[in-house]
Design an enzyme around this catalytic site. Structure first.
Site, PDB file in Angstrom:
ATOM      1  N   LYS A  32      33.245  -1.061 -15.961  1.00  0.00           N
ATOM      2  CA  LYS A  32      33.501  -2.238 -16.800  1.00  0.00           C
ATOM      3  C   LYS A  32      34.811  -2.153 -17.575  1.00  0.00           C
ATOM      4  CE  LYS A  32      30.745  -0.613 -20.745  1.00  0.00           C
ATOM      5  NZ  LYS A  32      31.844  -0.509 -21.704  1.00  0.00           N
ATOM      6  N   THR A  33      35.153  -0.966 -18.070  1.00  0.00           N
ATOM      7  CA  THR A  33      36.395  -0.839 -18.838  1.00  0.00           C
ATOM      8  C   THR A  33      37.602  -1.126 -17.947  1.00  0.00           C
ATOM      9  OG1 THR A  33      35.347   0.836 -20.236  1.00  0.00           O
ATOM     10  CG2 THR A  33      37.742   0.675 -20.332  1.00  0.00           C
ATOM     11  N   ASP A 219      33.611  -6.220 -25.495  1.00  0.00           N
ATOM     12  CA  ASP A 219      32.910  -5.158 -24.788  1.00  0.00           C
ATOM     13  C   ASP A 219      31.573  -4.868 -25.479  1.00  0.00           C
ATOM     14  OD1 ASP A 219      32.424  -3.183 -22.950  1.00  0.00           O
ATOM     15  OD2 ASP A 219      33.808  -1.728 -23.815  1.00  0.00           O
ATOM     16  N   GLU A 220      30.634  -4.283 -24.750  1.00  0.00           N
ATOM     17  CA  GLU A 220      29.312  -3.901 -25.285  1.00  0.00           C
ATOM     18  C   GLU A 220      28.645  -5.076 -26.001  1.00  0.00           C
ATOM     19  OE1 GLU A 220      28.115  -1.233 -24.335  1.00  0.00           O
ATOM     20  OE2 GLU A 220      29.684   0.271 -24.088  1.00  0.00           O
ATOM     21  N   GLN A 250      20.948  -1.791 -21.418  1.00  0.00           N
ATOM     22  CA  GLN A 250      21.394  -0.705 -22.287  1.00  0.00           C
ATOM     23  C   GLN A 250      21.437  -1.132 -23.753  1.00  0.00           C
ATOM     24  OE1 GLN A 250      24.463   2.126 -20.649  1.00  0.00           O
ATOM     25  NE2 GLN A 250      24.824   0.482 -19.177  1.00  0.00           N
TER      26      GLN A 250
END
Length: 739
Positions: A32-33, A219-220, A250
């Site tokens: 993903k990064t 992100d996240e 997650q």
């Protein structure tokens, strides 16, 4: 550089998405990064987007730093104009420029936790609130939770109604915000809340930042709370050039305020959103991914996705059963030692994961006994933790009154009102007369300038002398329990009621277990021998920081990391999932979060995964019997190692039945068990209560409704209960009644 080179079709599709909302469901180890950073480069190179118009937000400074480095390498010239930052640093930069619109000066201070506690304590004193009954940390936690939900003092007070405790917290909250503003200060939660308020009250400021940040990436996203969600929605505006990356599987931080519905309901909020699933995993073997897929598939509240990989099958998942937790810890240490001695692995290849920090004690001891270097992440060495050092210091003083360091540590544990000035006078008198600190304390009335403080020091000496007298008659464990009882150490932590306090109580209970085992196994079960043993176990200061080490950490701390070989220990009912998750959650959402935590643990492993459990484990000085975790029963049978030379191996069934909770001493591990399926609650057309109403719950009693979110299948209700704090639950299961 070609930013599309080496991307799989789904990654490439995500990178090349230009305008409009985008949800990237990125499974563990799916790159993903790389997708985020390459998309930034693609927007600049292919769409001529100015770096000035890009904002990338993540959660930690470490993650932001790594993303910044990758962006700099990809973009080169102009990369410095891209805003890559955490949520808090983003808000800080905005507030420094425009906080005067809210009545603050731009040179505001940011209060940390200690600053907050000092201010709350001061306000409680002025409001005549007894902090022995209502702890500062409970008040701080309630205020933080309210701010995360964007509930201000007035709204909180209105919701409190006639409830005594909530009304007291509301009074502190109101005074706290007024005093912060008077001091031109804000806390960390204010950074988000005030930025949202700034945008709501100043359309010109919001328009300015919307005009600047034409392309926003987060992100996240599964870890965002209500305030963060609102902030992102404000900045994205009607155009919605918002790209969020996350994995609902997650989402493991609800205790910090994370709201999984933000990612689950993304398409409802942004109906025009495009959804791309990154399911190809580059980290783990096929066997590990199949195990993860089977476990997480048991959750109902999730977006369906299945991880796959082109990697080899790799070793089967090792599931090992032991009679005791000691055998379990010894097995992990011996396996590591054996593989390293055969040069099949290095120490840095291994991670040992567990549900709570208290579980690390046995593992640390076994590693040290075998001379295996390790690094403890997410906490300090077990015997260096504050509560453990406090109690051991009492024992050291009882054993040796000349131990000045130990006695000075506990002189105000619990608080006795002996100030620093008095302590310095005692220390000065001791030095001048060649006495130990304790000996000087016994002569309190003779110490110049000590005055009325001598009454307090005399009381402390009397307290220690009583404990020393009892030590002659008590075992090490009984002495430890007497210290805990007489100091009120655990009682005070229970009254505090925070997650940190619960963790510290768990550590103390583990120390009691250590003392009980010592008495049973030591050739010399004396207090001196016990203190010598634990001091040797704690002595790891000489280890070389650069050498290869085994990593020990909680499952929560392991998120975002990866290791070639992983041990997941303590896979037992009431440990993992925790007893609290089963007791305090009618909706099943807490157990589902525990399952997501298990999924996170499994997907940390790159090549080899070993999951262990023990029939017996000592808790609070008593041996408890446990069943294997239901999560072990959810593993696919064809992916699990069916045998081992010395350890019993659990063979999970293909259907993965969960094991019962109940009487540990009578449950037969070889007897099949079938759990009745959980019936889904029917969503009501409407609720009889609303935000701000006082409601009652059959377990948790009376509470105030903080928020109600339509989660699709049911309403997710957040309630602040008087005795149990903030809980999230589904309305159909909770059966709340309006009062």
């Amino acid at each position: 550089m070609n930013v599309l080179e080496g991307l799989n079709p789904q990654q490439m599709e995500a990178v090349k998405h230009y305008e409009g909302p985008l949800l990237i469901l990125a499974g563990a180890g799916s790159g993903k990064t790389r997708v985020l950073t390459n998309r930034i480069a693609w927007l600049i190179d292919e769409k001529d987007v100015s770096p000035w118009n890009i904002l990338a937000i993540t959660f930690t400074n470490k993650a932001a730093g790594e993303m910044r480095e990758r962006v700099n390498n990809l973009v080169g010239f102009g990369a410095e104009s891209i805003w890559v930052a955490t949520f808090h640093s983003t808000c800080g930069r905005i507030l420094r420029r425009y906080i005067d619109r809210l009545g603050y000066d731009s040179h505001f201070s940011i209060y940390d936790t200690d600053d907050q506690k000092s201010l709350v304590k001061e306000l409680c004193k002025s409001l005549e609130i007894n902090t022995q009954m209502l702890k500062e940390k409970r008040i701080m936690a309630a205020i933080s939770s309210a701010k995360n939900e964007l509930i201000g003092p007035a709204e909180y007070a209105a919701a409190a109604g006639s409830d005594f405790i909530t009304s007291k917290i509301a009074a502190v909250y109101s005074a706290y915000q007024k005093e912060l503003k008077k001091r031109n200060a804000i806390d960390f939660d204010d950074m988000l809340m005030l930025t949202v308020e700034l945008f709501e009250k100043n359309e010109d400021v919001l328009d300015q930042y919307r005009d600047r940040f034409r392309f926003i990436m987060v992100d996240e996203y599964q870890d965002t709370n209500t305030a963060q969600f609102r902030l992102i929605s404000q900045l994205a505006g009607p155009e919605g050039n918002l790209c969020v990356v996350g994995d609902d599987d997650q989402s493991i931080y609800s205790f910090r305020g994370a709201n999984i519905s933000n990612i689950l309901n993304f398409e409802k909020i942004w109906p025009q959103a495009k959804v791309i699933r990154l399911e190809q995993n580059y980290r783990s073997t096929t066997n590990i991914l199949e195990a993860a897929n089977h476990v997480i598939a048991n959750n109902r509240s999730r977006k369906k996705k299945t991880l796959w990989t082109e990697n080899e099958n790799g070793p089967l998942i090792h599931v090992k059963e032991f009679d005791t937790a000691f055998n379990e810890a010894d097995f992990a240490a011996s396996q590591i030692a054996s593989l390293v001695s055969r040069r099949e692995a290095s120490y840095s290849d291994f991670a040992i994961l567990y549900r709570t920090n208290a579980q690390s004690r046995l593992l640390e001891e076994k590693l040290l006994m075998r001379g295996i270097p390790y690094r403890l992440i997410g906490g300090v060495n077990f015997y260096a933790r504050r509560e453990i050092k406090d109690l051991l210091s009492y024992m050291r003083v009882i054993d040796n009154t000349s131990d000045d360091l130990a006695i000075r540590r506990v002189i105000n544990v619990p608080k006795r009102g002996i100030g620093a000035a008095s302590i310095n006078k005692v220390a000065g008198y001791a030095a001048a007369n060649g006495l130990s600190f304790y000996e000087a304390l016994t002569r309190g009335v003779q110490i110049p300038g000590l005055g009325r403080a001598a009454v307090k020091t005399d009381a402390f000496v009397t307290f220690l002398q009583a404990l020393r007298g009892k030590a002659q008659l008590l075992t090490v464990r009984k002495l430890l329990e007497e210290i805990i009882e007489q100091t009120g150490y655990i009682k005070e932590l229970r009254e505090e009621g925070t997650d940190e306090a619960k963790e510290r109580i768990g550590n103390i209970e583990e120390l009691i277990s250590k003392a009980a085992v010592f008495e049973e196994t030591a050739a010399d079960p004396s207090l001196s021998a016990f203190l010598e043993e634990v001091s040797l176990v704690a002595d790891i200061d000489e280890m070389d920081e650069q050498e290869s080490r085994v990593v020990l950490m909680t499952l929560h701390s392991a998120k975002g990391l990866e290791f070639p070989r992983v041990f997941m220990t303590g896979m037992e009912e009431d440990i993992f999932p925790s007893s609290m998750s089963m007791m305090e959650d009618d909706s099943g959402s807490a157990v589902e979060e525990e399952r997501r935590l298990c999924y996170v643990g499994i997907t940390r492993a790159m090549r080899e995964l070993t999951m262990t459990w023990a029939h017996t484990r000592m808790l609070r000085g008593e041996t408890r019997y446990h069943e294997r975790s239901r999560f072990l029963g959810e593993l696919p049978a064809d992916r699990v190692d069916a045998g081992g030379p010395k350890e019993k191996t659990v063979r999970p069934s293909s259907s993965g039945p969960a094991l019962p909770s109940g009487n540990r001493s009578t449950f037969r591990f070889d007897k099949p068990f079938k759990r009745e399926p959980v019936k889904a609650a029917v969503k009501a057309d409407r609720l009889d209560y609303a935000q701000g109403d006082t409601v009652s719950h059959i377990k948790f009693g009376t509470g105030t409704v903080l928020s109600i979110v339509d989660g699709g299948k049911d309403y997710e209700v957040t309630v602040d209960f008087e005795k149990y704090g903030v809980k999230k639950m589904f309305a159909g299961f909770a059966k709340l009644k309006k009062l």
